[in-house]
Enzyme design. Structure first.
Site, short mmCIF file in Angstrom:
data_model
loop_
_atom_site.label_atom_id
_atom_site.label_comp_id
_atom_site.label_asym_id
_atom_site.label_seq_id
_atom_site.Cartn_x
_atom_site.Cartn_y
_atom_site.Cartn_z
N LYS B 80 0.92 -1.20 0.09
CA LYS B 80 0.02 0.10 0.10
C LYS B 80 0.78 1.36 0.08
O LYS B 80 1.88 1.28 0.84
CB LYS B 80 -0.86 -0.04 1.41
CG LYS B 80 -1.99 1.08 1.51
CD LYS B 80 -2.84 0.75 2.70
CE LYS B 80 -3.78 1.76 2.61
NZ LYS B 80 -4.89 1.84 3.86
N SER B 159 -9.79 2.02 2.67
CA SER B 159 -8.74 2.36 1.79
C SER B 159 -7.73 1.61 1.26
O SER B 159 -7.19 1.85 0.15
CB SER B 159 -7.87 3.43 2.92
OG SER B 159 -7.25 2.86 3.77
N SER B 183 -10.08 -0.65 6.92
CA SER B 183 -9.43 -0.34 5.62
C SER B 183 -8.76 -1.72 5.19
O SER B 183 -8.25 -1.50 4.20
CB SER B 183 -8.49 0.74 5.81
OG SER B 183 -9.24 2.10 5.66
#
Lengths: 95, 493, 488
Positions: B80, B159, B183
Site C-alpha cells: 500500500k 482504503s 481499511s
C-alpha cells in the site's frame, strides 16, 4: 451544534486550509450534518468513565540517552522543495 | 493469457520455490507482467518491476546457496502506498506528497524485505487512507476486478483498495495494507479475499504515513487464511522505534492453523443486527454460525451494548488525530509547495490544493472537535465512549473466545455511488470500526456471494494478541465456505 | 520596600509571573537520538523524527524524565506519578510537525516553592505552579536572505523543562532574584547548565499592574527574554507602559510581546497577532508516563545539597552572616571554591577572602570563578601562612596580588620576594631604636601625652622593615620602649 460559515472560516484558518468563499456555505452544511450525526454520543451515560488514552495495556517505553541518529543533513533535506545553504527556506516571516 | 504462476497462493509459491519448481525471477516476472497488463484497473500508483527483478534475483542467489531467509523469500508482494519505502516514491494517494521519495524504509516493509519478499509496486489507496471505496485517491479510483456484467466498474473497497484488488486479480501473491477503521477488512470483503487487522501494537507503525495514530495498524491481504498467517509472521514484531509497539512474543502463526474449532465459544453479538442490512448478509451470517457449529464450535449470544456508538465515536477520534497528524504536510520540508506571499499563504495554498475534498473535510472536522469550547463535548466524550466500547468487548471475551459478525453491510458498489453523502460512505465501516476502537485483532474471510455474484466476507474478532485463535476460526470458515469463485477480470482473461 | 509606580490615579502594583524554559542537560533529544550540542552547522543534528518526516514516531529519553523529576524535587514540588504528553497544535515554520509535544492537563511536576535571597536580607517565597517537559522548536533565521526565512532544526526536539511560577512577584528585583535562584537550583542539580547566552535558559515574563488590593488585571506576555537584566528591564518597561495606558483612559490587551534589548522596549509580536487555539489533546503516539514511588524516592535520595541548605549550614556551623552565606551559595562553583578554601581553616576568614579579595579580582578581570587565576588550594595555603605568622595579613594582600599576576604558589612568592615576617625581636628593636633616635620630636609628643603618635611610629617601623615586621610585635615593643623613655 450546526456550524456557520464564520466558524468554518475560522477552523479552516486554524488548519491552514484555503477554502474559497463560495465553498463555505456547502462546507458548513456538510460539516454540520456530520457534527449533528456524531452528537448522538450525548445520549451515552459516561458519568465516571475515564477517557481512553491507549488501547494497549503497557507503560511508556523509554530509550537510553544516547546519540544514535541525526548527523546526516543531506538525508533530512533530500525532499525539501527549496533548500538553501543547508537550511529549509520559507517566505519571509516578520516576528 | 495469464501466467499459471500468478494463480498460486503464497503458501503454494513458497513450496514451489523451496522445491525448485520455479525461481523467484520467474514468479516475479509473471506477476510484474500481470501488473502491467492490469493497468486499466488502476491498482498501482508506482510499479517497481526493475527493483522487483533485482530482489528476485538476489533471492534466487540466496536460495542457490541454501540461505533462503524464510517462507517469504522470493515471494512477490504489493505494498500500500502508505508505507514509506526507501528510494521509491511514496504518495499516500495524495497530491501533497508529490515527488516524495523517502530516505528510509518503514519497519514493516523492512521486515518483509529482510524476509526476502519482493515488492512489485506501491498500490492505490484512498488519500491518506481516508475512505472506504478507494475513490478519494489523487491518482483516480481503483477498480475492483469483480463486476456483474452491468457495465459498471465496482469499487474495491478502501482504503487499502489497490492492495486488496491486486491480490484478487492475481497481480501479487499477497499484499500489505493498513486498517484504521476497516481499511483492510472491508476491501478484503469487497474483493473476495482474506484481510487481517492484527492487534494494535502487533505491527510497528514506524514509517507508515499516519492517519489516526491510536487506530492505525498494518496487516496482510491474501487469498487464504494460511497465507495471512505466513505474512503476519514476517510483518510483526516489537519495534523500539514505536512507543505503542507491544513488547510481546511473536508466535508461529501458521502453526496455529489446522487445530480446528472444537469447543471454541463463538460470540454472536445481537447489536450487529441492524435493520438496514440486506437480507443476504444476515443469511450469510447465519450460515457462518452454522458452519462453525458444524465444525464443533459453540455459538454464544453476547452483548456489545455500545456498538451503535462506535461509528460516531470513530468519526470524532480519527479526524481529531488526523487533523494533527496531517499538519506536517505544509510545503516546507517535502512534497508539494504552492507558493504564497507570506508563510501562512504558502501553508493555505499548499494544503488547500494538496489535499482532496475528503481529507479537507476530515481535517476540518478534527480541528473543530479539538477546538476551544468543543474539546470536552466531542473529543473527551468520544474517548469515554471508546472506553465503554472496549469494556463491552472485554466483558464478552470473559465468556467467548472469538466473535463472529458480517464484515460489511453490503457488497462492492459502483464507482460514483455514495459520493454525495459522506455519512452513507462512513456506514461501510459499521461492523469493522468497533474492533478498531478496542484495538482487537480481526479478520475478514470470503464466505459467499450476493445475488449479483459479488463477494461477501465474514468477520471474526479476537482477544488482544490472540491472532492465533482468530486465524484458527477463520480457517474453519474458509474450509466450510469453500469460496473458489474468481473475479470476472480473471474469468474473462 | 514595596515597588510601586506612582500614577495620577494612585499607586500601581506590578504582578509578575515567570515561565522559565530550561534545557535539560542530555546527550540526545527528548524524543529522538539526535545530538543536542550547541553550535553545530545548520540541520546537522536533525533526525527524521525531529524533521517530522511522514511516519516518524517519538520515543522518550529516560534520562530527561529523571532530570525533570530531579528538578521538581529540587523545587520542593510534588511529583505526579502519572503524567500525560499532549500535542500543542499550531503552525509555524520552525515547528515541523505542526505540533509541539508538551504536557498540559497532567504535568510531571506539580506545586512547589522557591525562596528568594534579596539584597535587603529578606527571603520571600515564590510559588511554583508546575513543571512540565516539552520539546523545543527549531530556529528561524530572518536576516540571511531578503525574501526568505531560513529554518534550522538543530534545536527541534531538544528537551526542555518549563517551570511556571505563580504570579507571586511584585518587583523587577524579585523577578530577577527568582530567575537567579531557579538558575542556581538547576545548576546545583546539574539538570540544566543555566547558560542564558546560548539559550539553555530563557524565560517568558507575564506582567500586569493593578492598584493594591484589586483583582488581577489583563496581563501581557513578553517572550524569550534571555538575561536576568533584560527580564528586569522588560518588566519595568511593560509595567510603566500598562500604567500609562490605563491612566490615559485606555486598556491593556492580552497579547504576546517581544523585548527589544537594543531599545529596552517591548513591542507587539506580529506573528502572534491572531488568537491561538492550540487544540491540546493526548499524543496518541505516546502512552501516559507512569512513575513508581520507588523511582521518585531513589532520585530524591540522590539529590545534592541545594543552595538553601548550604546557606543554612554556612550560617549555623560556620557562623557566616546571612549576606555572606547567600553570596557564597548563589553559584555552586563559588560555594564549592569557598568550601575548599575553608576546609580545616577558619571559615569566616575564608569567606572574607573569597568575597573580598577574590571577588574583587574576578570582577576587575571579568572572570568566572571557574577561571580564577588563584586556585582554592593556593588561597587556602595563603591563609595558612597568615595563621602560622609566616606573613602578616597586610603582606598577604601583596602575596595574593602576586599570585593573581604569576599564578605561583604563595610560599614560593614569599620566599622569592623575601616577605617572610620578621619575628626576630632584636632586629625589630634595632629598627625602633634607630627611628626613635632620629625622631626626638615625635618621642617628645608621645611623652607629652599624645598617644596617637604611636601609629606614626608603627608605620615608620613597618616601612623600615618593608612591612615584614609582625605588626603586633612592633606595637608591643614600641609601646614598651616609649614608656621606658618616658621615665628616665
Amino acid at each position: 451544534m450546526p456550524l456557520d460559515e464564520s466558524t468554518v472560516k475560522n477552523i479552516a484558518f486554524l488548519a491552514r486550509l484555503k477554502v474559497p468563499d463560495e465553498e463555505l456555505e456547502r462546507l458548513a452544511s456538510e460539516l454540520s450534518n456530520i457534527i449533528g450525526w456524531v452528537e448522538q454520543l450525548a445520549e451515552v451515560d459516561t458519568e465516571g468513565v475515564e477517557p481512553m488514552t491507549s488501547v494497549v495495556e503497557m507503560t511508556l517505553p523509554k530509550r537510553p540517552d544516547a546519540v544514535n541518529d541525526g548527523g546526516d543533513r543531506e538525508r533530512v533535506l533530500a525532499n525539501a522543495p527549496e533548500p538553501m545553504s543547508g537550511y529549509f527556506a520559507v517566505p519571509k516571516v516578520v516576528e | 493469457m495469464t501466467d499459471p504462476l500468478t494463480a498460486l497462493t503464497l503458501a503454494q509459491a513458497r513450496d514451489g520455490l523451496a522445491s525448485g519448481d520455479f525461481t523467484s525471477e520467474e514468479l516475479t516476472r509473471a506477476h510484474s507482467g500481470a501488473v502491467e497488463a492490469a493497468r486499466d484497473l488502476n491498482l498501482f500508483i508506482t510499479e517497481t518491476p526493475e527493483l522487483a527483478l533485482e530482489r528476485a534475483q538476489a533471492s534466487d542467489t540466496r536460495r542457490a546457496k541454501d540461505a533462503a531467509a524464510g517462507p517469504m523469500d522470493g515471494i512477490p508482494i504489493a505494498v500500500k502506498d502508505l508505507f514509506c519505502t526507501e528510494g521509491v516514491l511514496t504518495t499516500a494517494g495524495s497530491h501533497i506528497l508529490d515527488g516524495f521519495t523517502p530516505t528510509y524504509e518503514s519497519t514493516v516493509t523492512a521486515n518483509l524485505r529482510a524476509a526476502g519478499a519482493v515488492m512489485v509496486g506501491k498500490t492505490n489507496l484512498d488519500e491518506f487512507a481516508m475512505g472506504s471505496a478507494n475513490v478519494t485517491s489523487y491518482y483516480g479510483p481503483a477498480k475492483n476486478p469483480w463486476s456483474t456484467g452491468d457495465g459498471k466498474d465496482r469499487v474495491p473497497g478502501g482504503s487499502s483498495g489497490g492492495s486488496a484488488a491486486a491480490v484478487a486479480a492475481h497481480l501479487c501473491s499477497a499484499s500489505i495494507g493498513t486498517d484504521t477503521g476497516g481499511s483492510i477488512r472491508q476491501p478484503a470483503s469487497f474483493s473476495g479475499i482474506v484481510g487481517l487487522k492484527p492487534t494494535y501494537g502487533r505491527c510497528s507503525r514506524w514509517g507508515i504515513v499516519a492517519f489516526a495514530s491510536s487506530l492505525d495498524q498494518a496487516g496482510p491481504l491474501t487469498r487464504t487464511v494460511r497465507d495471512a498467517a505466513i505474512m503476519l509472521g514476517a510483518m510483526a514484531g516489537h519495534d523500539a522505534k514505536d512507543s505503542t509497539s507491544a513488547p510481546v512474543e511473536k508466535p508461529d502463526f501458521e502453526a496455529a492453523l489446522g487445530g480446528g474449532v472444537r469447543g471454541l465459544k463463538v460470540g454472536i453479538p445481537r447489536e450487529y443486527r441492524i435493520d438496514s442490512t440486506p437480507g443476504e448478509i444476515e443469511t450469510l451470517w447465519q450460515q457462518g454460525i452454522e458452519w462453525l457449529k458444524d465444525a464443533g464450535a459453540e455459538p454464544v449470544d453476547v452483548a456489545l451494548p455500545h456498538t451503535k456508538y462506535a461509528l460516531p465515536t470513530y468519526y470524532i477520534v480519527a479526524p481529531a488525530e488526523a487533523s494533527s497528524n496531517l499538519a506536517r504536510y505544509d510545503g516546507v520540508r517535502f512534497g508539494l509547495r504552492v507558493p504564497g506571499e507570506t508563510l501562512d499563504e504558502m501553508y493555505e495554498n499548499t494544503r488547500g490544493e494538496g489535499f482532496g475534498a475528503e481529507v479537507r473535510r476530515r481535517v476540518l472536522i478534527g480541528t473543530y472537535v479539538l477546538s476551544a469550547g468543543y474539546y470536552d463535548a466531542y473529543y473527551v466524550k468520544a474517548q469515554k465512549v471508546r472506553t465503554l466500547i472496549a469494556r463491552d468487548f472485554k466483558k464478552a471475551f470473559e465468556t467467548v473466545d472469538v466473535i463472529l459478525t458480517p464484515t460489511a453491510p453490503s457488497a462492492a458498489f459502483a464507482i460514483g455511488e455514495k459520493m454525495d453523502d459522506p455519512i452513507a460512505m462512513y456506514l461501510n465501516d459499521v461492523f469493522t470500526v468497533p474492533a478498531s476502537l478496542a484495538g482487537l485483532p480481526a479478520i475478514s474471510v470470503p464466505a459467499g456471494l450476493d445475488p449479483q455474484g459479488l463477494p461477501l466476507g465474514l468477520h471474526l474478532i479476537g482477544r488482544p494478541f490472540d491472532e492465533e485463535t482468530v486465524l484458527r476460526a477463520a480457517e474453519a470458515l474458509e474450509t466450510a465456505a469453500r469460496f473458489d469463485t474468481k473475479p470476472a477480470y480473471l474469468e474473462g482473461a | 520596600m514595596a515597588y510601586l509606580i506612582e500614577g495620577t490615579s494612585g499607586d500601581w502594583e506590578v504582578v509578575i509571573g515567570l515561565e522559565i524554559h530550561a534545557q535539560i542537560v542530555s546527550e540526545a533529544k527528548l524524543f529522538s537520538g539526535a545530538a543536542t550540542a550547541f553550535g553545530a552547522p545548520p540541520n546537522a543534528q536533525v533526525s527524521l523524527v525531529d524533521a517530522a518526516m511522514p511516519g516518524m514516531l517519538p520515543v522518550i529519553n529516560e534520562h530527561c524524565v529523571a532530570m525533570a523529576v530531579r528538578t521538581g524535587l529540587g523545587l520542593n514540588a510534588e511529583i505526579n506519578l502519572t503524567s500525560v504528553f499532549e500535542r500543542k497544535n499550531y503552525f509555524y515554520a520552525d515547528l515541523p510537525a505542526g505540533y509541539q509535544i508538551s504536557q498540559y492537563a497532567q504535568p510531571v511536576v506539580g506545586e512547589g516553592t522557591v525562596i528568594l535571597d534579596l539584597a535587603d536580607g529578606s527571603t520571600p517565597t515564590v510559588g511554583i505552579e508546575r513543571l512540565h517537559m516539552e520539546m523545543d522548536a527549531g530556529k528561524s533565521l530572518h536576516d540571511q536572505d531578503p525574501r526568505r526565512t531560513f529554518i534550522d532544526l538543530n534545536r527541534s526536539g531538544v528537551a526542555l523543562m518549563e517551570i511556571v511560577s505563580k504570579p507571586d512577584m511584585r518587583s523587577p528585583e524579585e523577578a530577577g532574584a527568582y530567575l537567579r535562584k531557579v538558575r542556581s537550583i538547576v545548576r546545583y542539580l546539574g539538570t540544566c547548565d543555566g547558560n542564558m547566552e546560548e539559550g539553555s535558559l530563557r524565560c517568558d515574563v507575564n506582567v500586569s499592574v493593578r492598584h493594591p488590593g484589586e483583582d488581577l488585571r489583563t496581563r501581557t506576555e513578553v517572550k524569550n527574554v534571555n538575561s536576568v537584566r533584560f527580564a528586569m528591564q522588560a518588566i519595568e518597561y511593560e509595567a510603566n507602559r500598562q500604567v500609562e495606558a490605563y491612566e490615559a483612559g485606555g486598556d491593556v490587551v492580552q497579547e504576546t510581546r517581544l523585548f527589544d534589548a537594543g531599545k529596552g522596549e517591548t513591542r507587539t509580536m506580529r506573528s502572534k497577532e491572531y488568537a491561538h487555539d492550540y487544540r491540546y489533546f493526548p499524543d496518541p503516539d505516546l502512552l501516559p508516563l507512569v512513575l513508581s514511588q520507588d523511582y521518585v524516592d531513589a532520585i530524591k535520595a540522590d539529590l545534592p545539597e541545594l543552595p538553601d541548605q548550604r546557606k543554612d549550614r554556612y550560617m549555623a556551623s560556620d557562623g557566616l552572616t546571612a549576606y555572606d552565606a547567600g553570596v557564597l551559595v548563589a553559584e555552586k562553583e563559588t560555594a564549592d571554591y569557598f568550601e575548599r578554601v575553608a576546609k580545616g581553616r577558619d571559615a569566616k576568614t575564608a569567606a572574607n577572602w573569597v568575597t573580598g579579595a577574590l571577588f574583587g579580582t574576578l570582577n576587575r578581570l571579568d572572570l568566572a570563578i571557574t577561571e580564577s587565576p588563584v586556585t582554592a588550594d593556593d588561597l587556602g595555603r595563603l591563609l595558612d601562612l597568615i595563621a602560622d605568622d609566616t606573613i602578616s595579613g597586610r603582606i598577604a594582600k601583596d602575596v595574593f596580588d602576586a599570585m593573581v599576576e604569576t599564578g605561583k604558589e604563595p610560599a614560593a612568592i614569599v620566599e622569592e620576594k623575601g616577605l617572610r615576617q620578621i619575628t626576630d625581636i632584636g632586629a625589630i628593636e634595632a629598627a625602633i631604636d634607630g627611628i626613635m633616635a632620629a625622631n626626638a620630636d615625635q618621642v617628645a609628643q608621645f611623652q607629652g601625652g599624645n598617644e596617637k603618635v604611636i601609629g606614626w611610629f608603627v608605620g615608620q617601623v613597618m616601612k623600615a622593615t618593608q612591612g615584614k615586621a609582625n605588626p603586633q610585635t612592633v606595637n608591643a615593643l614600641l609601646r614598651r620602649k616609649l614608656e621606658t623613655e618616658k621615665q628616665p
